[in-house]
Design a protein around this motif. Structure first.
Motif, PDB file in Angstrom:
ATOM      1  N   GLY A  15       0.791  -1.224   0.000  1.00  0.00           N
ATOM      2  CA  GLY A  15       0.000   0.000   0.000  1.00  0.00           C
ATOM      3  C   GLY A  15       0.821   1.270   0.000  1.00  0.00           C
ATOM      4  O   GLY A  15       0.307   2.340   0.286  1.00  0.00           O
ATOM      5  N   PHE A  16       2.103   1.176  -0.321  1.00  0.00           N
ATOM      6  CA  PHE A  16       2.960   2.345  -0.341  1.00  0.00           C
ATOM      7  C   PHE A  16       3.375   2.707  -1.765  1.00  0.00           C
ATOM      8  O   PHE A  16       4.516   3.049  -2.027  1.00  0.00           O
ATOM      9  N   GLY A  17       2.429   2.630  -2.699  1.00  0.00           N
ATOM     10  CA  GLY A  17       2.727   2.976  -4.082  1.00  0.00           C
ATOM     11  C   GLY A  17       2.827   4.487  -4.245  1.00  0.00           C
ATOM     12  O   GLY A  17       2.525   5.253  -3.339  1.00  0.00           O
ATOM     13  N   TRP A  18       3.265   4.927  -5.394  1.00  0.00           N
ATOM     14  CA  TRP A  18       3.360   6.351  -5.628  1.00  0.00           C
ATOM     15  C   TRP A  18       2.653   6.682  -6.929  1.00  0.00           C
ATOM     16  O   TRP A  18       2.531   5.861  -7.825  1.00  0.00           O
ATOM     17  N   SER A  19       2.194   7.927  -7.046  1.00  0.00           N
ATOM     18  CA  SER A  19       1.360   8.318  -8.176  1.00  0.00           C
ATOM     19  C   SER A  19       2.154   8.471  -9.467  1.00  0.00           C
ATOM     20  O   SER A  19       1.617   8.328 -10.546  1.00  0.00           O
ATOM     21  N   GLY A  20       3.449   8.773  -9.417  1.00  0.00           N
ATOM     22  CA  GLY A  20       4.244   8.989 -10.617  1.00  0.00           C
ATOM     23  C   GLY A  20       4.888   7.735 -11.169  1.00  0.00           C
ATOM     24  O   GLY A  20       5.758   7.804 -12.027  1.00  0.00           O
ATOM     25  N   SER A  21       4.481   6.580 -10.688  1.00  0.00           N
ATOM     26  CA  SER A  21       5.117   5.332 -11.131  1.00  0.00           C
ATOM     27  C   SER A  21       4.702   4.990 -12.555  1.00  0.00           C
ATOM     28  O   SER A  21       3.593   5.307 -12.980  1.00  0.00           O
TER      29      SER A  21
END
Length: 64
Positions: A50-56
């Protein structure tokens, strides 16, 4: 023909009799072993937790 009616008694279960769900430890040994088998790199590991990032970058899939 005679129709027979059955008398059934239904017992209601009380909600207080249920045991509460245990708190899940996402860093516990069982969870970490599962994560080892489903993730392929550190970025996948963080995304599954749950620690994804939006710019991936988006994963590209095959379109049939």
């Amino acid at each position: 023909r005679q129709s027979r009616k059955r008398k059934t008694s239904f017992k209601k279960r009380s909600l207080s009799g249920k045991s509460p769900k245990p708190e899940v430890d996402i860093l516990g040994p069982v969870a970490m072993e599962n994560l080892y088998y489903i993730s392929h790199n550190a970025a996948d590991c963080l995304a599954f937790r749950g620690f994804g990032w939006s710019g991936s970058p988006k994963k590209k899939g095959k379109k049939d």
